[in-house]
Design an enzyme around this catalytic site. Structure first.
Site, PDB file in Angstrom:
ATOM      1  CG  PHE A  51    -103.167  24.569 -58.113  1.00  0.00           C
ATOM      2  CD1 PHE A  51    -103.038  24.251 -59.449  1.00  0.00           C
ATOM      3  CD2 PHE A  51    -102.299  25.507 -57.567  1.00  0.00           C
ATOM      4  CE1 PHE A  51    -102.062  24.832 -60.240  1.00  0.00           C
ATOM      5  CE2 PHE A  51    -101.326  26.108 -58.349  1.00  0.00           C
ATOM      6  CZ  PHE A  51    -101.205  25.758 -59.684  1.00  0.00           C
ATOM      7  N   GLY A  54    -106.267  18.148 -57.531  1.00  0.00           N
ATOM      8  CA  GLY A  54    -107.703  18.091 -57.767  1.00  0.00           C
ATOM      9  C   GLY A  54    -108.166  18.844 -58.999  1.00  0.00           C
ATOM     10  CG  HIS A  55    -108.394  22.697 -61.392  1.00  0.00           C
ATOM     11  ND1 HIS A  55    -107.867  23.264 -62.530  1.00  0.00           N
ATOM     12  CD2 HIS A  55    -109.665  23.130 -61.331  1.00  0.00           C
ATOM     13  CE1 HIS A  55    -108.784  24.033 -63.110  1.00  0.00           C
ATOM     14  NE2 HIS A  55    -109.876  23.968 -62.399  1.00  0.00           N
ATOM     15  CG  PHE A  56    -109.575  19.008 -63.929  1.00  0.00           C
ATOM     16  CD1 PHE A  56    -110.674  19.078 -63.086  1.00  0.00           C
ATOM     17  CD2 PHE A  56    -109.356  20.023 -64.837  1.00  0.00           C
ATOM     18  CE1 PHE A  56    -111.571  20.142 -63.174  1.00  0.00           C
ATOM     19  CE2 PHE A  56    -110.245  21.091 -64.924  1.00  0.00           C
ATOM     20  CZ  PHE A  56    -111.347  21.157 -64.092  1.00  0.00           C
ATOM     21  CB  VAL A  61    -106.074  22.943 -66.501  1.00  0.00           C
ATOM     22  CG1 VAL A  61    -106.252  24.361 -66.991  1.00  0.00           C
ATOM     23  CG2 VAL A  61    -106.144  21.973 -67.662  1.00  0.00           C
TER      24      VAL A  61
END
Length: 155
Positions: A51, A54-56, A61
């Site tokens: 994850f 893309g986050h971020f 985070v």
């Protein structure tokens, strides 16, 4: 799986109780279990988590919804550890969250501890309080409810 593995659960014990697998298994170890009372579990957060792509990308985070999922999985382990004989052929499904608050971001390198406290249950419906903690600071917390259902009832 007719007995509680003890006050701790290894990753193999967790895999025996939870249906989740990579990349959605979000509990690495149970460090303390008191059936019908509480559970303390650990998730080591690493930059290798999918994850974080893309986050971020420039400020990784852990998504709040995944912190909640970690707490829900830990709650499922508290239930499974409290009534292991009743979990044969069953699955624990999330039914709701209340009073959720996010208080601190979770970053790669953090050790995320999930503290689950039993509130009550009636038949197959369970209610518990969860706190996600990093370095003795609450990152997120809330009330969780879930139910035990037959695996065949999923659709």
């Amino acid at each position: 799986m007719n007995q509680v593995p003890g006050t701790e659960m290894s990753i193999q014990d967790i895999l025996n109780f939870l249906p989740h697998r990579y990349p959605f298994l979000l509990v690495d170890r149970v460090v303390q279990l008191e059936p019908f009372k509480s559970l303390k579990a650990l998730k080591n957060v690493t930059i290798n988590e999918p994850f974080f792509q893309g986050h971020f990308p420039d400020y990784p985070v852990m998504p709040g919804v995944l912190i909640l999922e970690s707490l829900a999985q830990a709650g499922g382990l508290l239930v499974a550890g409290s009534v292991p004989d009743q979990m044969q052929g069953k699955i624990f499904l999330f039914t709701g969250v209340d009073k959720v608050r996010f208080r601190k971001p979770v970053f790669p390198g953090d050790s995320l501890y999930m503290h689950i406290t039993y509130d009550r249950h009636r038949m197959n419906l369970w209610r518990m309080h969860g706190q996600a903690v990093v370095q003795d600071r609450v990152a997120a917390e809330g009330m969780f409810s879930a139910t035990i259902v037959d695996r065949e009832d999923q659709a």
